[in-house]
Design an enzyme around this catalytic site. Structure first.
Site, PDB file in Angstrom:
ATOM      1  N   SER A   1      35.632  11.640  33.647  1.00  0.00           N
ATOM      2  CA  SER A   1      34.790  10.886  34.438  1.00  0.00           C
ATOM      3  C   SER A   1      34.123  11.882  35.898  1.00  0.00           C
ATOM      4  CB  SER A   1      35.336   9.675  35.017  1.00  0.00           C
ATOM      5  OG  SER A   1      35.178   8.656  34.370  1.00  0.00           O
TER       6      SER A   1
ATOM      7  N   LYS B   1      30.723  12.561  35.564  1.00  0.00           N
ATOM      8  CA  LYS B   1      29.730  11.700  35.961  1.00  0.00           C
ATOM      9  C   LYS B   1      29.049  11.829  37.527  1.00  0.00           C
ATOM     10  CE  LYS B   1      32.097   8.030  33.380  1.00  0.00           C
ATOM     11  NZ  LYS B   1      32.956   6.960  33.296  1.00  0.00           N
TER      12      LYS B   1
ATOM     13  N   TYR C   1      27.333  12.712  26.270  1.00  0.00           N
ATOM     14  CA  TYR C   1      28.299  11.951  27.184  1.00  0.00           C
ATOM     15  C   TYR C   1      29.896  12.348  26.875  1.00  0.00           C
ATOM     16  CZ  TYR C   1      31.460   8.467  29.547  1.00  0.00           C
ATOM     17  OH  TYR C   1      32.523   7.923  29.974  1.00  0.00           O
TER      18      TYR C   1
ATOM     19  N   TYR D   1      37.979   4.273  40.371  1.00  0.00           N
ATOM     20  CA  TYR D   1      37.980   2.997  39.448  1.00  0.00           C
ATOM     21  C   TYR D   1      38.219   1.992  40.427  1.00  0.00           C
ATOM     22  CZ  TYR D   1      38.906   6.738  35.969  1.00  0.00           C
ATOM     23  OH  TYR D   1      38.807   7.821  35.342  1.00  0.00           O
TER      24      TYR D   1
END
Ligand code: GLU
Length: 331
Positions: free
Chosen positions: A77, A80, A204, A256
């Site tokens: 992640s 991102k 992705y 998160y």
């Protein structure tokens, strides 16, 4: 081990700091037992849960590295952050933020529920999967390699070499992608995807499978701490406005659904990934006391044993300890 309040005035030499960080890595390594490695991407379950490593890079060239620092891991992640910055640099900030919001969700990163339940105007933020897939779909190009090229270019400028995709992790992600596909189809149906669904998903999964080290994360963190400039030559790598927005998003949405707690108790922008990496950004502070890395630093952490939200359990504790002892908080 150093306990209690430290008088940093007399403790700022590299050797002392090295010993200090070594001590605390050894101490927090015990906390790795309280977490579990991610297993929903099967290959990630092969990571050694006892690993814990940290790299801290300062603006003045000072680097402190400790623990398991030579283990490559996939960026997951944390990619991102990179894709968001690339999309903003190519399309302009307002184009991107017209299509992806900047609000925390309070839900898991791969939640499908909130897509429908909160009458989706646009995905909540670029760091949950719905937002990240939307951002990835904005990258130019008809194939995944075209789309990934600017990500690799930016990473190369930041970390000094061109990283590569771990093909085994990519394959494992692709084979177990039902949930991300569900999100992708939802985005397709609601008109958010700007390129072909399959190409977006492949891009992705590959961006998440880029292999890096804690040193690389510390370097990325340091450039963000320096408002997007290379600390060695003050060259602009990321425009200041984009670096600033990225840091705000890291602070509010980077850890998160533990982001609020991390902002409250650690107080620095950070982004984690399910393979156990965390990139943290400590901007320069104005303080009376001479704390370590007062001019700012980037921190990379690796610890694949995760707490239940998906963050490295020992990595978070180590960061919390260092941030409080060195007064890194931006508040
Ligand atoms: N590739 C992972 C996924 O989309 C990334 C998750 C993460 O690191 O948060 O499920």
């Amino acid at each position: 081990m150093v306990q209690g309040t430290v008088n940093w005035n007399i403790k700022l030499d590299k050797e002392w700091l090295q010993e200090y960080v070594d001590d605390w890595v050894a101490f927090y390594r015990k906390a790795t037992k309280e977490g579990n490695v991610a297993s929903y991407i099967p290959i990630l379950a092969k990571a050694n849960p006892n690993h814990l490593g940290i790299a801290i890079h300062g603006k003045n060239g000072l680097k402190i590295c400790s623990g398991d620092i030579d283990i490559p891991f996939t960026i997951q992640s944390i990619s991102k952050v990179i894709s968001f910055m690339v999309a903003c640099m190519k399309n302009g900030v307002s184009y991107v933020l017209d299509r992806v919001d900047v609000e925390p969700t309070g839900e898991a990163f791969n939640s499908i529920m909130h897509l429908e339940m909160k009458s989706l105007n646009k995905p909540f933020n670029p760091f949950v999967n719905a937002g990240a897939l939307t951002v990835t779909s904005m990258l130019n190009g008809a194939t995944s390699s075209d789309k990934l090229a600017p990500l690799f270019n930016l990473l190369e400028r930041m970390i000094g070499y061109r990283p590569s995709v771990n093909q085994e992790v990519f394959k494992s992600e692709d084979e177990t992608s039902a949930r991300n596909r569900a999100i992708g189809y939802y985005l397709l149906e609601t008109g958010f995807l700007e390129s072909d669904l399959e190409v977006t998903l492949e891009t992705y999964f590959k961006q998440c499978s880029i292999e890096i080290t804690v040193d690389d994360l510390a370097r990325i963190g340091l450039i963000l701490a320096n408002d997007g400039q290379d600390p060695n030559n003050e060259e602009e790598i990321i425009p200041r406005q984009i670096a600033r927005i990225t840091k705000a998003l890291m602070l509010t949405c980077g850890m998160y659904d533990a982001s609020g707690k991390f902002a409250t108790y650690v107080g620095i922008p950070a982004k984690s990934g399910v393979s156990g990496g965390i990139v943290a950004v400590a901007p320069p502070r104005v303080r009376n006391a001479p704390f370590p890395f007062i001019e700012g630093c980037g921190i990379g952490v690796y610890g694949p044993a995760l707490e239940d939200r998906g963050n490295s359990i020992a990595g978070m504790k180590l960061l919390k300890h260092i941030a409080s002892q060195w007064d890194l908080s931006i508040f």
